[in-house]
Scaffold this motif. Structure first.
Motif, PDB file in Angstrom:
ATOM      1  N   ILE A   1      21.472  -1.170  14.926  1.00 32.93           N
ATOM      2  CA  ILE A   1      21.852  -1.582  13.590  1.00 32.93           C
ATOM      3  C   ILE A   1      20.796  -1.100  12.610  1.00 32.93           C
ATOM      4  O   ILE A   1      19.589  -1.224  12.868  1.00 32.93           O
ATOM      5  N   GLU A   2      21.239  -0.491  11.517  1.00 31.82           N
ATOM      6  CA  GLU A   2      20.286   0.033  10.529  1.00 31.82           C
ATOM      7  C   GLU A   2      19.855  -1.094   9.596  1.00 31.82           C
ATOM      8  O   GLU A   2      20.694  -1.732   8.948  1.00 31.82           O
ATOM      9  N   ILE A   3      18.564  -1.322   9.532  1.00 33.79           N
ATOM     10  CA  ILE A   3      17.977  -2.382   8.711  1.00 33.79           C
ATOM     11  C   ILE A   3      16.948  -1.759   7.784  1.00 33.79           C
ATOM     12  O   ILE A   3      16.058  -1.031   8.232  1.00 33.79           O
ATOM     13  N   GLU A   4      17.064  -2.019   6.488  1.00 35.83           N
ATOM     14  CA  GLU A   4      16.083  -1.526   5.529  1.00 35.83           C
ATOM     15  C   GLU A   4      14.934  -2.513   5.424  1.00 35.83           C
ATOM     16  O   GLU A   4      15.141  -3.708   5.237  1.00 35.83           O
ATOM     17  N   THR A   5      13.726  -2.007   5.555  1.00 36.22           N
ATOM     18  CA  THR A   5      12.537  -2.852   5.441  1.00 36.22           C
ATOM     19  C   THR A   5      11.854  -2.577   4.097  1.00 36.22           C
ATOM     20  O   THR A   5      12.106  -1.553   3.465  1.00 36.22           O
ATOM     21  N   PRO A   6      10.982  -3.489   3.643  1.00 32.49           N
ATOM     22  CA  PRO A   6      10.406  -3.358   2.299  1.00 32.49           C
ATOM     23  C   PRO A   6       9.551  -2.111   2.133  1.00 32.49           C
ATOM     24  O   PRO A   6       8.945  -1.601   3.074  1.00 32.49           O
ATOM     25  N   VAL A   7       9.519  -1.635   0.878  1.00 35.23           N
ATOM     26  CA  VAL A   7       8.648  -0.521   0.507  1.00 35.23           C
ATOM     27  C   VAL A   7       7.363  -1.043  -0.133  1.00 35.23           C
ATOM     28  O   VAL A   7       6.319  -0.398  -0.038  1.00 35.23           O
ATOM     29  N   LEU A   8       7.402  -2.206  -0.753  1.00 37.06           N
ATOM     30  CA  LEU A   8       6.201  -2.852  -1.277  1.00 37.06           C
ATOM     31  C   LEU A   8       5.761  -3.885  -0.247  1.00 37.06           C
ATOM     32  O   LEU A   8       6.419  -4.898  -0.039  1.00 37.06           O
ATOM     33  N   ILE A   9       4.637  -3.601   0.431  1.00 31.49           N
ATOM     34  CA  ILE A   9       4.206  -4.454   1.538  1.00 31.49           C
ATOM     35  C   ILE A   9       2.730  -4.815   1.379  1.00 31.49           C
ATOM     36  O   ILE A   9       2.063  -4.383   0.444  1.00 31.49           O
ATOM     37  N   LYS A  10       2.237  -5.577   2.333  1.00 33.40           N
ATOM     38  CA  LYS A  10       0.824  -5.950   2.356  1.00 33.40           C
ATOM     39  C   LYS A  10       0.002  -4.825   2.967  1.00 33.40           C
ATOM     40  O   LYS A  10       0.397  -4.221   3.967  1.00 33.40           O
ATOM     41  N   SER A  11      -1.147  -4.540   2.354  1.00 30.82           N
ATOM     42  CA  SER A  11      -2.036  -3.515   2.896  1.00 30.82           C
ATOM     43  C   SER A  11      -2.706  -4.029   4.160  1.00 30.82           C
ATOM     44  O   SER A  11      -3.271  -5.126   4.176  1.00 30.82           O
ATOM     45  N   THR A  12      -2.598  -3.239   5.229  1.00 35.18           N
ATOM     46  CA  THR A  12      -3.268  -3.575   6.490  1.00 35.18           C
ATOM     47  C   THR A  12      -4.055  -2.348   6.934  1.00 35.18           C
ATOM     48  O   THR A  12      -3.645  -1.631   7.839  1.00 35.18           O
ATOM     49  N   PRO A  13      -5.176  -2.064   6.262  1.00 37.47           N
ATOM     50  CA  PRO A  13      -5.896  -0.804   6.506  1.00 37.47           C
ATOM     51  C   PRO A  13      -6.375  -0.676   7.942  1.00 37.47           C
ATOM     52  O   PRO A  13      -7.224  -1.413   8.392  1.00 37.47           O
ATOM     53  N   GLU A  14      -5.784   0.239   8.661  1.00 40.79           N
ATOM     54  CA  GLU A  14      -6.172   0.534  10.038  1.00 40.79           C
ATOM     55  C   GLU A  14      -5.580   1.884  10.359  1.00 40.79           C
ATOM     56  O   GLU A  14      -4.428   2.013  10.734  1.00 40.79           O
ATOM     57  N   GLY A  15      -6.329   2.952  10.123  1.00 38.37           N
ATOM     58  CA  GLY A  15      -5.803   4.292  10.306  1.00 38.37           C
ATOM     59  C   GLY A  15      -5.894   5.065   9.003  1.00 38.37           C
ATOM     60  O   GLY A  15      -6.934   5.064   8.345  1.00 38.37           O
ATOM     61  N   ALA A  16      -4.811   5.712   8.616  1.00 39.87           N
ATOM     62  CA  ALA A  16      -4.800   6.476   7.373  1.00 39.87           C
ATOM     63  C   ALA A  16      -4.897   5.539   6.177  1.00 39.87           C
ATOM     64  O   ALA A  16      -4.598   4.339   6.266  1.00 39.87           O
ATOM     65  N   ARG A  17      -5.298   6.089   5.037  1.00 43.13           N
ATOM     66  CA  ARG A  17      -5.433   5.274   3.827  1.00 43.13           C
ATOM     67  C   ARG A  17      -4.070   4.934   3.249  1.00 43.13           C
ATOM     68  O   ARG A  17      -3.148   5.742   3.262  1.00 43.13           O
ATOM     69  N   ASP A  18      -3.964   3.711   2.717  1.00 41.26           N
ATOM     70  CA  ASP A  18      -2.739   3.275   2.068  1.00 41.26           C
ATOM     71  C   ASP A  18      -2.669   3.804   0.638  1.00 41.26           C
ATOM     72  O   ASP A  18      -3.697   3.984  -0.024  1.00 41.26           O
ATOM     73  N   TYR A  19      -1.446   4.028   0.163  1.00 42.57           N
ATOM     74  CA  TYR A  19      -1.212   4.144  -1.269  1.00 42.57           C
ATOM     75  C   TYR A  19      -1.027   2.728  -1.812  1.00 42.57           C
ATOM     76  O   TYR A  19      -0.208   1.964  -1.286  1.00 42.57           O
ATOM     77  N   LEU A  20      -1.788   2.370  -2.832  1.00 41.94           N
ATOM     78  CA  LEU A  20      -1.774   1.019  -3.367  1.00 41.94           C
ATOM     79  C   LEU A  20      -0.989   0.959  -4.676  1.00 41.94           C
ATOM     80  O   LEU A  20      -1.034   1.883  -5.491  1.00 41.94           O
ATOM     81  N   VAL A  21      -0.273  -0.144  -4.869  1.00 47.22           N
ATOM     82  CA  VAL A  21       0.536  -0.366  -6.067  1.00 47.22           C
ATOM     83  C   VAL A  21       0.079  -1.659  -6.717  1.00 47.22           C
ATOM     84  O   VAL A  21       0.203  -2.732  -6.113  1.00 47.22           O
ATOM     85  N   PRO A  22      -0.467  -1.616  -7.945  1.00 44.67           N
ATOM     86  CA  PRO A  22      -0.955  -2.846  -8.582  1.00 44.67           C
ATOM     87  C   PRO A  22       0.192  -3.764  -8.997  1.00 44.67           C
ATOM     88  O   PRO A  22       1.280  -3.310  -9.354  1.00 44.67           O
TER      89      PRO A  22
END
Length: 595
Positions: free
Chosen positions: A167-188
């Motif tokens: 089943i196709e489920i859309e997950t959020p695009v604005l999420i909590k930053s969990t820095p572990e690996g590559a750097r996150d793009y941050l949205v204020p």
């Protein structure tokens, strides 16, 4: 004044016309790809997304129609009504080359300025210029074909997984930053001053929570974002084919994905993929090919010479072995004529890019043997090395040594690929698909001084190894697997941790305090208290998949609007500064700007 459509409607695409349409009245619409004015004859190649059809005008055409045709220029938008007839001069290079349309009504819907480059697959315009005018570049048949292929693959993927109960489920695009690996793009956040969302590097946690919620089989064609340096197969935003399954082990996940690959290869390339796919362990991949994403379409495998040189007095080899490293080599069979000393020096430069101190060599050329290191060995050691490598006249032996196996693997792995390209060892139109399994669970980062998860912190360890997590964490294997196509990682996945205590132990091994683990992943740990099914999954890079199937050099060639090396988009000029008012609303102060 431009013409209007005035009820005229397209009835067929240009590229669909065939000899069977002769005598049919049609209406076409598209762009003027080329105009040829022969005085009393005018021909226009009309291009749309399906291909090209030739429009014909002659001295029997209405005067106004002929005048418009004679004035048509490249990239004008046209609509033409006429009758399909057989061409006097057949063009075998295009599918519509047997027919043309004698035009009885021509509408000029839009005029075009002279394009900055030729809209053709033969264009020699630089990529930077083409990306600046990407909307024009996308008119080229080659790029349009790639995007149609991408569309077909996405549809095939959705249909395949639908048939298998996903089943196709859309997950959020604005999420909590969990820095572990590559750097996150941050949205204020405007509503929560000083706080930030992150754009997802993957839907990892949400798809695991979907398993906990009982959906059992999840699919998403997911947009993902990573703030990392770009390469030919990387972009800051990309698309994943993302899936997760409950009540499964590695074989279950691999089997459903092998079925997908078989269907894609059959439907897209017309090739029959033999299943099950070959599997090699991470350890075998590194020792044989110097890479965890090995290209096994050609030989040049690595050979360990450590036993043959265990008693050597040669300082370079001796130092590497005493420090716990190794001495390894590649025998480039019959390459002495192709690999001069100058070419070997170039390979040495490649090795140094991967932190190797150098590259030792022996050339067994017809004019005599030359070597950078054998004079420092005993006759017995030389014999042992040659015998181990199966050395014969005409061969070139390339040897790397280091206190760290990782350096030796990386250097010889890169040299192996460089040699394959230089010596043209990779067979054309070949596809080599295999699984790499049993990755290390953790890898040490010297700069930070702690272990990081090789895949991610939610990957399950091999339970046979987990007793070593405190004493020898680097030796613990993960229940992780990568799918590799032609030396490129196509996708990767793992069986996830579903035991709350084991997950907490994993966070501890990664150096998180209980408080840090709670702060970053408390929602996951809380969810684990309510019954977690065993689960695992995988994600593919859709862009990479299309790139490899079409044998392109860059994923930019299969994306509509890609970014360039510095993560900017030349067409729109982003990223760009914003008005001070917008910054004030977000409680952001810019403290530094690029010069």
């Amino acid at each position: 004044m431009l013409d209007k459509m005035n009820g005229l409607k397209r009835t067929v695409y240009s590229g669909e016309l065939r000899a069977g349409d002769i005598g049919r009245e049609v209406v076409l619409a598209g762009w003027c790809a080329k105009q040829r004015d022969l005085g009393n004859l005018v021909f226009i190649d009309l291009r749309d997304r399906s291909g090209i059809a030739q429009l014909a005008f002659d001295d029997t055409s209405a005067r106004e129609i002929f005048k418009k045709a004679a004035a048509a220029r490249s990239e004008d938008v046209l609509m033409a009504k006429g009758t399909v007839r057989r061409r006097q001069s057949v063009n075998r290079d295009i599918p519509t080359g047997e027919v043309e349309v004698f035009v009885t009504d021509l509408r000029v819907l839009a005029k075009s300025d002279t394009p900055p480059f030729e809209i053709s697959d033969r264009t020699n315009a630089k990529e930077e210029l083409r990306l600046r005018y990407r909307y024009l570049d996308l008119r080229r048949p080659e790029l349009q074909s790639a995007l149609f292929m991408r569309h077909r693959i996405v549809k095939l993927v959705r249909d395949y997984f639908d048939r298998h109960g996903f089943i196709e489920i859309e997950t959020p695009v604005l999420i909590k930053s969990t820095p572990e690996g590559a750097r996150d793009y941050l949205v204020p956040s405007r509503v929560h001053p000083g706080k930030f969302y992150a754009l997802p590097q993957s839907p990892q946690l949400y798809k695991q929570l979907s398993m906990l919620a009982g959906f059992d089989r999840y699919l998403q064609i997911a947009r993902c974002f990573r703030d990392e340096d770009l390469r030919a197969d990387r972009q800051p935003e990309f698309t994943q084919i993302d899936l997760e399954m409950s009540f499964v082990d590695e074989e279950d996940v691999q089997a459903v994905n092998e079925g997908l690959m078989k269907e894609i290869f059959r439907e897209i390339l017309g090739k029959d993929l033999a299943l099950p796919l070959r599997r090699i362990t991470w350890k075998e991949a590194m020792e044989r090919y110097g890479s965890d994403k090995p290209d096994t379409r050609f030989g040049l495998e690595l050979t360990d010479l450590s036993d043959q040189l265990k008693d050597t007095a040669f300082a370079v080899f001796r130092g590497a072995l005493d420090a716990g490293g190794s001495v390894r080599a590649i025998n480039v069979k019959g390459a002495a004529a192709a690999l001069s000393r100058k070419e070997i020096d170039k390979l040495t430069d490649v090795a140094k890019l991967y932190k190797a101190k150098g590259l030792a060599f022996t050339r067994l050329a017809e004019g005599g043997t030359s070597s950078s290191f054998e004079k420092f060995l005993t006759e017995e050691e030389i014999h042992a090395v040659h015998e181990r490598l199966g050395a014969e006249p005409g061969d070139v032996l390339l040897v790397a040594a280091d206190a760290k196996d990782a350096v030796v693997f990386a250097a010889l792995g890169a040299i192996r690929l460089a040699l394959a390209k230089k010596l043209d060892l990779i067979p054309k139109d070949s596809f080599d698909l295999l699984w790499v399994t049993d990755f290390p669970l953790l890898e040490w980062d010297e700069d930070v001084g702690r272990f990081f998860a090789m895949h991610h912190p939610f990957t399950s360890p091999n339970l046979d190894d987990f007793a070593m997590i405190d004493t020898d964490p680097g030796s613990v294997r993960a229940r992780a697997y990568d799918l590799v196509l032609n030396g490129t990682e196509l996708g990767g996945g793992s069986i996830r941790i579903s035991d709350p205590e084991l997950q907490e132990k994993m966070f501890e091994a990664l150096g998180f305090t209980p408080e840090q683990a709670k702060e970053r992943f408390g929602f996951l740990l809380d969810a684990f208290r309510y019954g977690v099914p065993p689960h695992g999954g995988m994600a593919y890079g859709l862009d990479r998949l299309v790139m490899l199937l079409l044998e392109k050099d860059s994923i930019r060639d299969v994306m509509a609007f890609p970014k360039v090396q510095n993560a900017s988009e030349l067409m729109t000029g982003c990223p760009a500064e914003v008005e001070q008012k917008s910054l004030d609303e977000l409680s952001i102060a810019v403290t530094a700007k690029e010069e």
